[in-house]
Write a protein that holds these residues in place. Structure first.
Motif, short mmCIF file in Angstrom:
data_model
loop_
_atom_site.label_atom_id
_atom_site.label_comp_id
_atom_site.label_asym_id
_atom_site.label_seq_id
_atom_site.Cartn_x
_atom_site.Cartn_y
_atom_site.Cartn_z
N GLN A 5 0.82 -1.21 0.00
CA GLN A 5 0.00 0.00 0.00
C GLN A 5 0.86 1.26 0.00
OE1 GLN A 5 -2.61 -0.95 3.41
NE2 GLN A 5 -4.27 -0.65 1.94
N GLN A 6 1.95 1.26 0.77
CA GLN A 6 2.82 2.43 0.82
C GLN A 6 3.39 2.74 -0.55
OE1 GLN A 6 7.09 2.32 1.87
NE2 GLN A 6 6.46 3.43 3.73
N VAL A 7 3.84 1.71 -1.24
CA VAL A 7 4.53 1.91 -2.52
C VAL A 7 3.55 2.10 -3.68
CG1 VAL A 7 6.10 0.83 -4.19
CG2 VAL A 7 6.59 0.68 -1.73
N PHE A 8 2.48 1.33 -3.71
CA PHE A 8 1.59 1.34 -4.88
C PHE A 8 0.25 2.04 -4.67
CE2 PHE A 8 4.34 -2.44 -5.53
CZ PHE A 8 5.03 -1.96 -6.63
N GLY A 9 -0.06 2.44 -3.45
CA GLY A 9 -1.28 3.19 -3.18
C GLY A 9 -2.54 2.49 -3.64
N HIS A 10 -3.40 3.23 -4.33
CA HIS A 10 -4.69 2.68 -4.78
C HIS A 10 -4.54 1.55 -5.79
CE1 HIS A 10 -3.96 5.31 -8.22
NE2 HIS A 10 -4.85 4.60 -8.85
#
Length: 149
Positions: free
Chosen positions: A22-27
């Motif tokens: 989630q931190q790296v790729f978000g949505h």
């Protein structure tokens, strides 16, 4: 280069892997349940990178394709605060070393605007295709390949 170790993934690592995703790729990240299924189905293709305090700082997931000569890196993520320290390179090299016998080519996709594409090129990956809508409208990706044989 940051000193890391590459442990075997444990079920207890799954929440940290998802948080990093989630931190790296978000949505555009994989859902949490996907990593539980990864753990059951492709455990050998999951490579972790942890720092000296055993904090997860990166991971790579690679799986054999329907063509047994191909091995796909489905995801490679390095924590924002650890990017640029050689961890991505270490994960790629560890993943290559774990490629199953008979694999001749490792493939991946990367956004044309992602600076990681330069790291992949430095590791020997070459662009073999461009798809404007790889993951849907306006989700362009370069397809890159590393030939092993």
């Amino acid at each position: 280069m940051t000193n890391i170790f590459l442990p075997v993934a444990e079920k207890s690592d799954l929440a940290a892997i998802f948080a990093l995703e989630q931190q790296v790729f978000g949505h555009h990240s994989y859902p949490d349940f996907f990593f539980r299924q990864v753990f059951d189905c492709w455990h050998d293709g999951l490579v972790l990178a942890k720092d000296e305090q055993a904090n997860l700082v990166g991971y790579q997931l690679a799986v054999r394709a329907s063509d047994p000569k191909d091995y796909w890196i489905l995801s490679l993520a390095v924590a924002t605060s650890y990017q640029g320290r050689g961890i991505g390179k270490q994960l790629i090299n560890a993943g290559i070393a774990k490629a199953p016998a008979g694999v001749e080519r490792i493939l991946l996709t990367v956004s044309p605007t992602n600076p990681a594409r330069h790291m992949y090129a430095a590791q020997g990956f070459v662009e073999i295709a461009f798809e404007e809508d790889y993951f849907g409208p306006e989700q362009a990706r370069l397809v890159m390949a590393l030939t092993l044989t």
